[in-house]
Design a protein around this motif. Structure first.
Motif, PDB file in Angstrom:
ATOM      1  N   UNK A   6     -19.554   7.471  -6.828  1.00  0.00           N
ATOM      2  CA  UNK A   6     -20.248   7.511  -8.113  1.00  0.00           C
ATOM      3  C   UNK A   6     -19.333   7.134  -9.278  1.00  0.00           C
ATOM      4  N   UNK A   7     -18.034   7.401  -9.121  1.00  0.00           N
ATOM      5  CA  UNK A   7     -17.083   7.171 -10.205  1.00  0.00           C
ATOM      6  C   UNK A   7     -15.977   6.225  -9.740  1.00  0.00           C
ATOM      7  N   UNK A   8     -16.171   4.923  -9.906  1.00  0.00           N
ATOM      8  CA  UNK A   8     -15.176   3.932  -9.469  1.00  0.00           C
ATOM      9  C   UNK A   8     -13.840   4.105 -10.180  1.00  0.00           C
ATOM     10  N   UNK A   9     -12.793   3.793  -9.443  1.00  0.00           N
ATOM     11  CA  UNK A   9     -11.455   3.789 -10.021  1.00  0.00           C
ATOM     12  C   UNK A   9     -10.866   5.158 -10.287  1.00  0.00           C
ATOM     13  N   UNK A  10     -11.465   6.192  -9.729  1.00  0.00           N
ATOM     14  CA  UNK A  10     -10.961   7.555  -9.958  1.00  0.00           C
ATOM     15  C   UNK A  10     -10.058   8.000  -8.810  1.00  0.00           C
ATOM     16  N   UNK A  56     -11.097   3.133  -1.399  1.00  0.00           N
ATOM     17  CA  UNK A  56     -12.469   2.657  -1.348  1.00  0.00           C
ATOM     18  C   UNK A  56     -12.580   1.298  -2.035  1.00  0.00           C
ATOM     19  N   UNK A  57     -13.611   0.565  -1.677  1.00  0.00           N
ATOM     20  CA  UNK A  57     -13.810  -0.768  -2.231  1.00  0.00           C
ATOM     21  C   UNK A  57     -13.948  -0.738  -3.757  1.00  0.00           C
ATOM     22  N   UNK A  58     -14.455   0.359  -4.307  1.00  0.00           N
ATOM     23  CA  UNK A  58     -14.649   0.455  -5.756  1.00  0.00           C
ATOM     24  C   UNK A  58     -13.398   0.926  -6.496  1.00  0.00           C
ATOM     25  N   UNK A  59     -12.264   0.922  -5.804  1.00  0.00           N
ATOM     26  CA  UNK A  59     -10.946   1.263  -6.374  1.00  0.00           C
ATOM     27  C   UNK A  59     -10.694   2.762  -6.530  1.00  0.00           C
ATOM     28  N   UNK A  60     -11.613   3.608  -6.071  1.00  0.00           N
ATOM     29  CA  UNK A  60     -11.323   5.044  -6.042  1.00  0.00           C
ATOM     30  C   UNK A  60     -10.426   5.342  -4.844  1.00  0.00           C
ATOM     31  N   UNK A  61      -9.611   6.380  -4.966  1.00  0.00           N
ATOM     32  CA  UNK A  61      -8.728   6.772  -3.866  1.00  0.00           C
ATOM     33  C   UNK A  61      -8.869   8.269  -3.588  1.00  0.00           C
ATOM     34  N   UNK A  62      -8.779   8.614  -2.319  1.00  0.00           N
ATOM     35  CA  UNK A  62      -8.753  10.008  -1.882  1.00  0.00           C
ATOM     36  C   UNK A  62      -7.433  10.207  -1.156  1.00  0.00           C
ATOM     37  N   UNK A  63      -6.619  11.111  -1.682  1.00  0.00           N
ATOM     38  CA  UNK A  63      -5.270  11.302  -1.130  1.00  0.00           C
ATOM     39  C   UNK A  63      -5.143  12.698  -0.530  1.00  0.00           C
ATOM     40  N   UNK A  64      -4.504  12.769   0.646  1.00  0.00           N
ATOM     41  CA  UNK A  64      -4.209  14.040   1.291  1.00  0.00           C
ATOM     42  C   UNK A  64      -2.754  14.393   0.983  1.00  0.00           C
ATOM     43  N   UNK A  65      -2.516  15.637   0.639  1.00  0.00           N
ATOM     44  CA  UNK A  65      -1.150  16.028   0.302  1.00  0.00           C
ATOM     45  C   UNK A  65      -0.855  17.428   0.819  1.00  0.00           C
ATOM     46  N   UNK A  66       0.388  17.655   1.209  1.00  0.00           N
ATOM     47  CA  UNK A  66       0.849  18.974   1.631  1.00  0.00           C
ATOM     48  C   UNK A  66       1.503  19.696   0.474  1.00  0.00           C
TER      49      UNK A  66
END
Length: 199
Positions: A6-10, A56-66
């Motif tokens: 829903x929110x590109x580039x976030x 994601x194709x819309x430039x959003x990223x989901x990052x996993x972190x410890x």
């Protein structure tokens, strides 16, 4: 995933105890949901295993972190600008959870709070740390009940459910209870670790 599309580039952040445990806890679920929605790897998203980041194709990223490798890990989030941050397994975090939340992550999501974001989600089971422990202060109940304690920290929306209420786990939970009953009789329900992790 929904918010990321829903929110590109976030930027989106999922934090658990260690990078590997973060990846193990959520990557399979995310991948399954991406496939359920008809999204295809390489075409709609890519996953960088070394960086533990979904692009994601819309430039959003989901990052996993410890978080627990060092107290310095939380400093890596300082100055970030995140649409949504999830901190999982809060009951087992060995770092200063209050400092992470109140000094770092609240500010990291606040930039986008008037633009659809600003979401901070903490998750976990009750755990064994009581007293001044931040997670306990957020979730504590009156003993023996599901009633919020009057001293519970204010300002958070708390949502609680037990293992039998999880539709994806109810059948397995019923089988586990039967095994426990067969081995120990009805007294298994009084075992503190069982009640803490399942109810």
């Amino acid at each position: 995933i929904q918010e990321a599309y829903l929110y590109p580039g976030r930027k989106f952040l999922y934090i658990s105890l260690h990078k590997d445990s973060a990846e193990n806890a959520i990557w399979d679920i995310i991948q399954e949901e991406l496939e359920r929605q008809g999204l295809k790897a390489k075409q709609d998203y890519t996953y960088n295993k070394n960086q533990k980041t979904i692009h994601l194709r819309n430039k959003s990223t989901i990052r996993f972190h410890g978080l627990d490798a060092s107290y310095k890990e939380m400093e890596k989030f300082r100055g970030g600008k995140y649409h949504l941050c999830v901190v999982d397994e809060c009951q087992s975090v060995n770092q200063d959870l209050r400092q992470l939340i109140e000094s770092i992550l609240e500010h990291a999501v606040n930039d986008l709070r008037n633009d659809g974001g600003g979401i901070l989600c903490l998750a976990g089971t009750p755990g064994t740390r009581l007293g001044e422990n931040y997670w306990y202060q957020l979730t504590k109940q009156i003993d023996g009940t599901n009633t919020p304690h009057p001293d519970r920290l204010k300002g958070w929306s708390v949502h609680e459910w037990s293992a039998p209420e999880n539709p994806f786990y109810a059948e397995q939970f019923a089988a586990l209870c039967q095994d426990k009953f067969n081995a120990y009789g009805p007294s298994y329900l009084d075992e503190p670790s069982f009640r803490r992790e399942q109810y």
